[in-house]
Design a protein around this motif. Sequence first.
Motif, PDB file in Angstrom:
ATOM      1  N   SER A  19       7.579   0.689  -1.811  1.00  0.00           N
ATOM      2  CA  SER A  19       7.585  -0.751  -1.548  1.00  0.00           C
ATOM      3  C   SER A  19       7.196  -1.538  -2.802  1.00  0.00           C
ATOM      4  CB  SER A  19       6.577  -1.038  -0.430  1.00  0.00           C
ATOM      5  OG  SER A  19       6.272  -2.410  -0.410  1.00  0.00           O
ATOM      6  N   VAL A  20       7.762  -2.739  -2.946  1.00  0.00           N
ATOM      7  CA  VAL A  20       7.341  -3.615  -4.058  1.00  0.00           C
ATOM      8  C   VAL A  20       5.899  -4.086  -3.859  1.00  0.00           C
ATOM      9  CG1 VAL A  20       9.621  -4.432  -4.736  1.00  0.00           C
ATOM     10  CG2 VAL A  20       8.356  -5.644  -2.945  1.00  0.00           C
ATOM     11  N   LEU A  21       5.370  -3.948  -2.651  1.00  0.00           N
ATOM     12  CA  LEU A  21       3.968  -4.336  -2.416  1.00  0.00           C
ATOM     13  C   LEU A  21       3.003  -3.180  -2.694  1.00  0.00           C
ATOM     14  CD1 LEU A  21       4.115  -6.644   0.734  1.00  0.00           C
ATOM     15  CD2 LEU A  21       3.715  -7.270  -1.650  1.00  0.00           C
ATOM     16  N   ASP A  22       3.536  -2.065  -3.159  1.00  0.00           N
ATOM     17  CA  ASP A  22       2.628  -0.961  -3.516  1.00  0.00           C
ATOM     18  C   ASP A  22       1.692  -1.452  -4.632  1.00  0.00           C
ATOM     19  OD1 ASP A  22       2.594   2.305  -3.160  1.00  0.00           O
ATOM     20  OD2 ASP A  22       1.742   1.593  -5.059  1.00  0.00           O
ATOM     21  N   VAL A  97       0.319   0.488  -0.107  1.00  0.00           N
ATOM     22  CA  VAL A  97       0.942  -0.813   0.160  1.00  0.00           C
ATOM     23  C   VAL A  97      -0.042  -1.731   0.886  1.00  0.00           C
ATOM     24  CG1 VAL A  97       2.854  -1.942   1.392  1.00  0.00           C
ATOM     25  CG2 VAL A  97       3.191   0.312   0.322  1.00  0.00           C
ATOM     26  N   ALA A  98      -0.143  -2.976   0.417  1.00  0.00           N
ATOM     27  CA  ALA A  98      -1.033  -3.949   1.061  1.00  0.00           C
ATOM     28  C   ALA A  98      -0.609  -5.344   0.614  1.00  0.00           C
ATOM     29  CB  ALA A  98      -2.490  -3.692   0.647  1.00  0.00           C
ATOM     30  N   PRO A  99      -0.914  -6.397   1.404  1.00  0.00           N
ATOM     31  CA  PRO A  99      -0.635  -7.753   0.933  1.00  0.00           C
ATOM     32  C   PRO A  99      -1.326  -7.972  -0.419  1.00  0.00           C
ATOM     33  CG  PRO A  99      -1.382  -7.777   3.214  1.00  0.00           C
ATOM     34  CD  PRO A  99      -1.564  -6.380   2.723  1.00  0.00           C
ATOM     35  N   ARG A 100      -0.704  -8.740  -1.308  1.00  0.00           N
ATOM     36  CA  ARG A 100      -1.254  -8.865  -2.659  1.00  0.00           C
ATOM     37  C   ARG A 100      -2.592  -9.611  -2.658  1.00  0.00           C
ATOM     38  NH1 ARG A 100      -1.888 -11.907  -7.018  1.00  0.00           N
ATOM     39  NH2 ARG A 100      -1.765 -10.869  -9.051  1.00  0.00           N
ATOM     40  N   ASN A 101      -3.636  -8.909  -3.087  1.00  0.00           N
ATOM     41  CA  ASN A 101      -4.986  -9.465  -3.165  1.00  0.00           C
ATOM     42  C   ASN A 101      -5.741  -8.528  -4.100  1.00  0.00           C
ATOM     43  OD1 ASN A 101      -7.609 -10.273  -2.805  1.00  0.00           O
ATOM     44  ND2 ASN A 101      -7.629 -10.020  -0.584  1.00  0.00           N
ATOM     45  N   HIS A 102      -6.398  -9.085  -5.122  1.00  0.00           N
ATOM     46  CA  HIS A 102      -7.039  -8.203  -6.107  1.00  0.00           C
ATOM     47  C   HIS A 102      -7.993  -7.198  -5.463  1.00  0.00           C
ATOM     48  CE1 HIS A 102      -5.346 -11.052  -8.869  1.00  0.00           C
ATOM     49  NE2 HIS A 102      -5.830 -10.415  -9.923  1.00  0.00           N
ATOM     50  N   ALA A 103      -8.825  -7.681  -4.543  1.00  0.00           N
ATOM     51  CA  ALA A 103      -9.834  -6.783  -3.946  1.00  0.00           C
ATOM     52  C   ALA A 103      -9.133  -5.653  -3.201  1.00  0.00           C
ATOM     53  CB  ALA A 103     -10.720  -7.573  -2.996  1.00  0.00           C
ATOM     54  N   ALA A 104      -9.613  -4.449  -3.428  1.00  0.00           N
ATOM     55  CA  ALA A 104      -8.960  -3.287  -2.813  1.00  0.00           C
ATOM     56  C   ALA A 104      -9.099  -3.322  -1.297  1.00  0.00           C
ATOM     57  CB  ALA A 104      -9.586  -2.012  -3.364  1.00  0.00           C
TER      58      ALA A 104
END
Length: 290
Positions: A19-22, A97-104
């Motif tokens: 996914s591009v959200l990886d 994959v996760a919504p883009r957000n710096h925090a893991a």
Amino acid sequence: MSTCYLNGKFIPLDSARVSVLDRGFIFGDGIYEVLPVYAGRPFRLEAHLCRLEQSLVAISIVDPYGRLAWIDLIYELIAANCPAETLSIYLQVTRGVAPRNHAAPLTSIPTVFMMVSELTTGLVPAQVAAIVLEDLRWQRCDIKAISLLPNVMARTAASLAGVYEAILVRDGWVTEGAASNVFIVSRGRIKTPPKSSFILSGITRDTIVEALADTTDAVQEVEISQTELLASEEVWLTSSTRDIVSVTRLDSRPVGTGEIGVVYRRVCAAYARFKVAELANTKTPLYSSS
Ligand code: PMP
């Protein structure tokens, strides 16, 4: 087309998709390993897996498999490709994959990818040129992180300068190559920078230190200044995919005599013997490719 491994499946490399959200794609949030395989036998597999585990712990990704499952998967990947061949395995784990957000995110499932490629040991000339560049990297170079932008910039600068590698210097002290560890011969003594968070603990580096430990060529793990590097008799670069390469020109000037050194030849022979003996003792599980 080679077979790769992606998230539980062995599939043709050209059909592998993430996914591009990886977070590996979005943030470079992941770690990797590269290990050489000789005639179907991984060299120093435990050491590579140990470093993989350390990298995962360092960036707080829970190991998705565990040591024994990794070993099985690696042998299955070899069997699915050319089991008798000499290869290198590239292995990468990202935070997934996760919504883009710096925090893991706490709940993402790691993406695991492995592929094989040709092993370049022996393909690179034993004698190369290099340049010295400022080390622009962060302070955790001991983590084998996939975010390699400064390394990419240094190798690209080396390539544009028509040389093989950039040797990096931080505050006047040699750290390592952009994708290799550095050894020198200075006043007849073999030296390499000590382990720290400013270098990757190379498996080839460690193997050479171990192979020479009880010999008159025992390696000194000590700081090396840029001045000592430039005045040394021999300079070598080490990595799993290229073994030991001799740098005979540095910043357009000859290193020592400008020829491959006698210590280099002796150490390469000792290292080759050590490696052959260790590979002969490597037990390989039997897998048939299906
Ligand atoms: N340092 C860096 C920055 C590297 O990328 C590499 C190659 N992976 C090395 C050292 C050598 O490590 P190894 O001997 O484990 O391949």
